[in-house]
Scaffold this active site. Structure first.
Site, PDB file in Angstrom:
ATOM      1  N   GLU A 266       0.316 -44.555  53.569  1.00  0.00           N
ATOM      2  CA  GLU A 266       1.235 -43.639  52.877  1.00  0.00           C
ATOM      3  C   GLU A 266       0.925 -42.180  53.221  1.00  0.00           C
ATOM      4  OE1 GLU A 266       2.285 -46.392  48.945  1.00  0.00           O
ATOM      5  OE2 GLU A 266       1.004 -44.635  48.708  1.00  0.00           O
TER       6      GLU A 266
ATOM      7  N   LYS B 285       7.914 -37.481  41.200  1.00  0.00           N
ATOM      8  CA  LYS B 285       9.270 -37.985  41.409  1.00  0.00           C
ATOM      9  C   LYS B 285      10.330 -37.012  40.857  1.00  0.00           C
ATOM     10  CE  LYS B 285       7.932 -42.869  41.552  1.00  0.00           C
ATOM     11  NZ  LYS B 285       8.144 -44.222  40.955  1.00  0.00           N
TER      12      LYS B 285
ATOM     13  N   TYR C  64       8.925 -47.209  50.670  1.00  0.00           N
ATOM     14  CA  TYR C  64       9.075 -48.337  49.741  1.00  0.00           C
ATOM     15  C   TYR C  64       9.343 -49.659  50.458  1.00  0.00           C
ATOM     16  CZ  TYR C  64       8.780 -45.472  45.513  1.00  0.00           C
ATOM     17  OH  TYR C  64       8.331 -44.659  44.487  1.00  0.00           O
TER      18      TYR C  64
ATOM     19  N   HIS D 107       4.440 -41.509  41.622  1.00  0.00           N
ATOM     20  CA  HIS D 107       3.977 -42.619  42.465  1.00  0.00           C
ATOM     21  C   HIS D 107       2.503 -42.394  42.759  1.00  0.00           C
ATOM     22  CE1 HIS D 107       3.548 -45.382  45.864  1.00  0.00           C
ATOM     23  NE2 HIS D 107       2.860 -44.412  46.435  1.00  0.00           N
TER      24      HIS D 107
ATOM     25  N   ASN E 278       9.892 -42.916  36.448  1.00  0.00           N
ATOM     26  CA  ASN E 278       8.583 -42.946  35.782  1.00  0.00           C
ATOM     27  C   ASN E 278       7.636 -41.860  36.287  1.00  0.00           C
ATOM     28  OD1 ASN E 278       8.116 -44.042  38.266  1.00  0.00           O
ATOM     29  ND2 ASN E 278       7.367 -46.012  37.539  1.00  0.00           N
TER      30      ASN E 278
HETATM   31  P1  IDP Z   1       4.152 -48.791  40.704  1.00  0.00           P
HETATM   32  O1  IDP Z   1       4.866 -47.500  41.024  1.00  0.00           O
HETATM   33  O2  IDP Z   1       3.558 -48.787  39.335  1.00  0.00           O
HETATM   34  O3  IDP Z   1       3.157 -49.194  41.775  1.00  0.00           O
HETATM   35  P2  IDP Z   1       5.900 -50.862  41.782  1.00  0.00           P
HETATM   36  O4  IDP Z   1       6.035 -52.238  41.221  1.00  0.00           O
HETATM   37  O5  IDP Z   1       5.158 -50.692  43.080  1.00  0.00           O
HETATM   38  O6  IDP Z   1       5.273 -49.944  40.632  1.00  0.00           O
HETATM   39  O7  IDP Z   1       7.375 -50.291  41.943  1.00  0.00           O
HETATM   40  C1  IDP Z   1       7.609 -49.107  42.686  1.00  0.00           C
HETATM   41  C2  IDP Z   1       8.589 -48.261  41.916  1.00  0.00           C
HETATM   42  O8  IDP Z   1       9.825 -48.950  41.814  1.00  0.00           O
HETATM   43  C3  IDP Z   1       8.210 -47.969  40.459  1.00  0.00           C
HETATM   44  O9  IDP Z   1       7.299 -46.899  40.318  1.00  0.00           O
HETATM   45  C4  IDP Z   1       9.552 -47.661  39.847  1.00  0.00           C
HETATM   46  O10 IDP Z   1       9.989 -46.326  40.157  1.00  0.00           O
HETATM   47  C5  IDP Z   1      10.460 -48.648  40.582  1.00  0.00           C
HETATM   48  N1  IDP Z   1      10.625 -49.905  39.846  1.00  0.00           N
HETATM   49  C6  IDP Z   1       9.697 -50.874  39.635  1.00  0.00           C
HETATM   50  N2  IDP Z   1      10.187 -51.902  38.932  1.00  0.00           N
HETATM   51  C7  IDP Z   1      11.487 -51.582  38.678  1.00  0.00           C
HETATM   52  C8  IDP Z   1      12.543 -52.251  37.980  1.00  0.00           C
HETATM   53  O11 IDP Z   1      12.395 -53.353  37.451  1.00  0.00           O
HETATM   54  N3  IDP Z   1      13.750 -51.588  37.938  1.00  0.00           N
HETATM   55  C9  IDP Z   1      13.946 -50.370  38.526  1.00  0.00           C
HETATM   56  N4  IDP Z   1      12.975 -49.716  39.193  1.00  0.00           N
HETATM   57  C10 IDP Z   1      11.763 -50.303  39.266  1.00  0.00           C
HETATM   58 MG    MG Z   2       3.453 -49.731  43.774  1.00  0.00          MG
END
Ligand code: IDP
Ligand code: MG
Length: 140
Positions: A127, A10, A50, A116, A113
């Protein structure tokens, strides 16, 4: 089962020069890099990638973020690749991710974070098709 999984490095990680570190951590766990490219996602690709999150309050911010700077997309292959990469990544929120995981060590906050990773073999297939042509994936 030998599987393929998609990762995206990212913008927060790209901007801090962490692409090599992230790829190294995955290769060190025994997975094979079979495809890689750098690209700047546009909003249309961000919204497709997404799409499962389209009703979440953070969807607009997330798609804006992932399309804000160039990223690396890569495909890894190996035994249990999907779950193994999820384990190497750590949980979504870096504040809660274990030490030694990519997000725990390198992530900034729940949105920024660093990486992905596909969450199932079926998701991985979809994907990978979004980012790679068949002839852009290799085997050894
Ligand atoms: P993952 O990446 O661990 O699978 P997901 O729940 O699929 O997590 O969420 C996709 C992405 O959305 C996350 O990696 C993060 O970048 C973002 N994200 C998830 N939850 C939040 C939130 O509560 N606030 C802002 N961004 C979020
Ligand atoms: Mg996810």
């Amino acid at each position: 089962m030998v599987e393929k999984s998609l990762i995206l490095i990212k913008p927060d990680a790209m901007e801090r020069g962490l692409s090599g570190e992230i790829i190294k951590r995955i290769e060190e766990e025994g997975l094979t890099l079979i495809g890689i490219k750098m690209l700047h996602m546009d909003m249309a690709l961000a919204e497709k990638h997404y799409a499962p999150h389209k009703d979440k309050p953070f969807f607009k911010s997330l798609t804006g973020y992932i399309s804000s700077a160039p990223i690396v997309a890569a495909v890894f292959e190996g035994e249990g690749a999907v779950d193994l990469i999820r384990k190497i990544m750590g949980t979504t929120d870096p504040a809660k991710a274990a030490e030694g995981t990519i997000r725990g060590d390198l992530g900034i906050d729940i949105e920024h974070n660093s990486i992905h990773g596909s969450d199932s073999a079926e998701t991985a297939k979809k994907e990978i098709e979004l980012f790679f042509q068949k002839d852009e994936l290799f085997s050894f």
